[in-house]
Design an enzyme around this catalytic site. Structure first.
Site, PDB file in Angstrom:
ATOM      1  N   GLY A   1       0.897 -10.919  -3.101  1.00 55.70           N
ATOM      2  CA  GLY A   1       0.394 -12.120  -2.437  1.00 55.70           C
ATOM      3  C   GLY A   1       0.048 -11.830  -0.991  1.00 55.70           C
ATOM      4  O   GLY A   1       0.360 -10.757  -0.465  1.00 55.70           O
TER       5      GLY A   1
ATOM      6  N   ALA B   1       4.068  -8.201   6.585  1.00 54.04           N
ATOM      7  CA  ALA B   1       5.502  -8.062   6.847  1.00 54.04           C
ATOM      8  C   ALA B   1       5.928  -8.793   8.119  1.00 54.04           C
ATOM      9  O   ALA B   1       6.977  -9.443   8.160  1.00 54.04           O
ATOM     10  CB  ALA B   1       5.867  -6.580   6.948  1.00 54.04           C
TER      11      ALA B   1
ATOM     12  N   LYS C   1      -8.021  -4.973  -3.081  1.00 47.33           N
ATOM     13  CA  LYS C   1      -8.328  -5.727  -1.851  1.00 47.33           C
ATOM     14  C   LYS C   1      -8.204  -4.831  -0.629  1.00 47.33           C
ATOM     15  O   LYS C   1      -8.889  -5.044   0.384  1.00 47.33           O
ATOM     16  CB  LYS C   1      -7.429  -6.963  -1.733  1.00 47.33           C
ATOM     17  CG  LYS C   1      -5.941  -6.716  -1.893  1.00 47.33           C
ATOM     18  CD  LYS C   1      -5.199  -6.505  -0.612  1.00 47.33           C
ATOM     19  CE  LYS C   1      -3.715  -6.359  -0.842  1.00 47.33           C
ATOM     20  NZ  LYS C   1      -2.935  -6.124   0.397  1.00 47.33           N
TER      21      LYS C   1
ATOM     22  N   ARG D   1      -3.430  -2.965   8.257  1.00 42.08           N
ATOM     23  CA  ARG D   1      -3.654  -1.533   8.465  1.00 42.08           C
ATOM     24  C   ARG D   1      -4.999  -1.081   7.897  1.00 42.08           C
ATOM     25  O   ARG D   1      -5.648  -0.191   8.455  1.00 42.08           O
ATOM     26  CB  ARG D   1      -2.526  -0.722   7.823  1.00 42.08           C
ATOM     27  CG  ARG D   1      -1.177  -0.906   8.477  1.00 42.08           C
ATOM     28  CD  ARG D   1      -0.165   0.075   7.899  1.00 42.08           C
ATOM     29  NE  ARG D   1      -0.001  -0.109   6.456  1.00 42.08           N
ATOM     30  CZ  ARG D   1       0.917  -0.881   5.906  1.00 42.08           C
ATOM     31  NH1 ARG D   1       1.745  -1.564   6.669  1.00 42.08           N
ATOM     32  NH2 ARG D   1       1.023  -0.976   4.590  1.00 42.08           N
ATOM     33  N   ASN D   2      -5.414  -1.666   6.787  1.00 43.41           N
ATOM     34  CA  ASN D   2      -6.674  -1.253   6.180  1.00 43.41           C
ATOM     35  C   ASN D   2      -7.858  -1.717   7.019  1.00 43.41           C
ATOM     36  O   ASN D   2      -8.831  -0.981   7.192  1.00 43.41           O
ATOM     37  CB  ASN D   2      -6.756  -1.800   4.754  1.00 43.41           C
ATOM     38  CG  ASN D   2      -5.710  -1.159   3.870  1.00 43.41           C
ATOM     39  OD1 ASN D   2      -5.820  -0.010   3.479  1.00 43.41           O
ATOM     40  ND2 ASN D   2      -4.657  -1.920   3.559  1.00 43.41           N
TER      41      ASN D   2
ATOM     42  N   LEU E   1      -0.331   3.980   7.378  1.00 44.83           N
ATOM     43  CA  LEU E   1      -0.749   4.177   5.989  1.00 44.83           C
ATOM     44  C   LEU E   1      -1.828   3.181   5.583  1.00 44.83           C
ATOM     45  O   LEU E   1      -1.540   2.014   5.329  1.00 44.83           O
ATOM     46  CB  LEU E   1       0.455   4.037   5.049  1.00 44.83           C
ATOM     47  CG  LEU E   1       0.155   4.219   3.551  1.00 44.83           C
ATOM     48  CD1 LEU E   1      -0.398   5.618   3.283  1.00 44.83           C
ATOM     49  CD2 LEU E   1       1.405   3.967   2.717  1.00 44.83           C
TER      50      LEU E   1
END
Length: 353
Positions: A144, A148, A200, A270-271, A303
């Site tokens: 979902g 964090a 995603k 992060r992406n 990451l």
């Protein structure tokens, strides 16, 4: 409310945040970490300084380097390790009694695909192949739109608990609902939910690159980014149905459009950051191709799961004969076949459709 004993295997940012949220909901939570400094900072300072710095953890959360101790006598065990190390991590605690007899519910918050000789495997598939036979079709996947940092702060968050075992899906849903701020739902479309969680991240990398280019471009803007997200969701759905997803609503729920939206747009993503760095810092200059990037992913400094998932999405597309222009464009960029600028221009000009 039933108080549960919960173990979390992996004390990265997401595992730590979910752990402190569950503890605030009245559950007993113990984390496992490989790193001694992580164990010490959680136990002594109630903070994970390495992976979730600046966020105060619930005082009752503990951390341990003994993986079997964390797995022992737990009502629920949540795996939060990177997908590449999932099977090898599981092998370290399969001889624990409550794992052997299947009395512990096992769930995962790991994102991505797992490499194999044929077509990439899903997280739950990998788990069930590594666990005792009693876990076949019984594990649970939690996903979902859930960065964090916001979960650690108790901000309202929606989560899905997906399993082929309906009772386990509902039990994990109820475990999550005990936490103030978490709105949890059950799903029985395990394939669809796992595809959404993995792919995603690929779309978010492309979104980040477009976002960076939009700062100076005369052709990219908010309209273009919305176009990219809509087209990206379509590609996620294509992969999902090709792999065996069972519910179209999965892709229009928080698993699909919800998780895609936050991954593309959040400052914590992060992406998205990796996509921006492809433009702003020439991130790929230090790598020869996609395989080299994956092998040396730690050099990135964080990451970006989408970079790894991109390789496996490409394999799935070839195997299933899928036309995925956005995912394929990122593959060409990361494999250093085209520049990000050229791929994005080709996309909006319809050259890859």
């Amino acid at each position: 409310m039933e108080t549960l004993s919960i173990g979390i295997i992996g004390a990265g940012a997401w595992g730590t945040a979910l752990g402190t949220a569950l503890a605030s909901g009245g559950h007993r939570v113990q984390l496992w970490a490989m790193e001694e400094d992580v164990v010490e900072s959680i136990n002594k300072e109630h903070e994970n300084k390495r992976y979730l710095s600046g966020y105060r953890l619930n005082n009752s959360v503990t951390c341990c380097q003994d993986i079997k101790k964390v797995a022992e006598d737990k009502d629920v065990l949540i795996l939060a390790t990177p997908s590449l190390y999932l099977a090898s991590t599981i092998s370290r605690f399969t001889d624990v009694k409550n794992i052997q007899d299947g009395s512990t519910i096992i769930a995962s918050i790991t994102k991505g695909f797992v490499p194999s000789d044929d077509i990439p495997h899903f997280v739950l598939e990998t788990m069930e192949n590594a666990l005792p036979e009693c876990y076949k079709d019984c594990t649970v996947y939690i996903a979902g739109p859930s960065h964090a940092e916001e979960v650690a702060l108790g901000k309202i968050t929606g989560l899905i608990a997906a399993s082929n075992h309906h009772r386990n899906a509902i039990k994990v849903r109820d475990m999550l609902r005990a936490v103030k701020g978490i709105m949890a739902y059950a799903s029985f479309d395990t394939i669809g939910v796992q595809v959404c969680a993995a792919v995603k991240n690929v779309i978010a990398v492309v979104y980040g690159s477009m976002d960076a280019l939009a700062e100076t471009s005369d052709i990219f803007g908010d309209n273009t980014e919305s176009l990219l997200m809509a087209a990206g969701l379509n590609e996620i759905q294509q992969i999902g149905f090709a792999m065996g997803a069972t519910h179209a609503a999965t892709f229009t729920s928080i698993s699909g459009v919800g998780d895609l939206d936050v991954t593309c747009k959040s400052k914590f993503g992060r992406n998205r950051k990796f996509g921006q760095d492809l433009i702003k810092t020439d991130m790929l200059n230090r790598f020869s191709n996609l395989d080299d990037l994956i092998a040396n992913i730690k050099k990135v400094g964080y990451l970006p799961e989408g970079a790894i998932a991109c390789k496996y999405v490409h394999q799935i597309a070839e195997k299933k004969n899928l036309k995925l222009p956005i995912c394929n464009a990122l593959y060409e960029v990361l494999n250093k076949e085209k520049t990000p600028e050229q791929c994005l221009k080709d996309l909006v000009n319809g050259k890859n459709y």
